[in-house]
Design an enzyme around this catalytic site. Structure first.
Site, PDB file in Angstrom:
ATOM      1  CG  ASP A   1     -11.942  34.025  25.465  1.00 17.04           C
ATOM      2  OD1 ASP A   1     -11.255  33.155  24.877  1.00 17.04           O
ATOM      3  OD2 ASP A   1     -12.615  34.870  24.851  1.00 17.04           O
TER       4      ASP A   1
ATOM      5  CG  ASP B   1      -9.191  40.057  22.501  1.00 18.39           C
ATOM      6  OD1 ASP B   1      -8.388  40.148  21.546  1.00 18.39           O
ATOM      7  OD2 ASP B   1     -10.190  39.307  22.475  1.00 18.39           O
TER       8      ASP B   1
ATOM      9  NE  ARG C   1     -14.602  30.215  26.123  1.00 17.66           N
ATOM     10  CZ  ARG C   1     -14.192  30.264  27.391  1.00 17.66           C
ATOM     11  NH1 ARG C   1     -13.949  31.414  27.974  1.00 17.66           N
ATOM     12  NH2 ARG C   1     -14.023  29.167  28.096  1.00 17.66           N
ATOM     13  CB  CYS C   2     -13.354  36.547  21.808  1.00 20.01           C
ATOM     14  SG  CYS C   2     -12.856  37.924  20.780  1.00 20.01           S
ATOM     15  N   PRO C   3     -16.316  38.215  21.611  1.00 16.26           N
ATOM     16  CG  PRO C   3     -17.500  39.967  20.547  1.00 16.26           C
ATOM     17  CD  PRO C   3     -17.413  38.440  20.665  1.00 16.26           C
TER      18      PRO C   3
END
Length: 81
Positions: A45, A51, A18-20
């Site tokens: 994600d 992103d 998951r981000c980041p």
């Protein structure tokens, strides 16, 4: 029709991250690549849909192809020279 995703120089499996984390891993991987080499990123994600293209724009790499209609998402980027 040629599958652009079929023969990348490098592959990064970011499934479950998951981000980041996915973009951090992309950045680290691209740093160790030669200009012109390609990286296939496989991710799930939803944040990567924003992103990864943003990373390519910011770092001036080419987003060669992307598939984000269904999971897993796939992105192919080419490192700039």
């Amino acid at each position: 029709m040629t599958d652009l995703f079929s023969s990348p120089d490098h592959t990064l499996d970011a499934l479950g991250l998951r981000c980041p984390e996915p973009v951090m891993m992309v950045r680290k991987t691209v740093r160790n690549m030669q200009p012109g080499e390609t990286l296939l990123i496989i991710a799930d994600d939803p944040a990567t849909t924003r992103d990864i293209p943003g990373f390519c724009t910011f770092m001036e790499h080419e987003l060669v192809a992307k598939e984000t209609d269904e999971l897993p998402y796939r992105y192919l980027i080419r490192k700039s020279g």
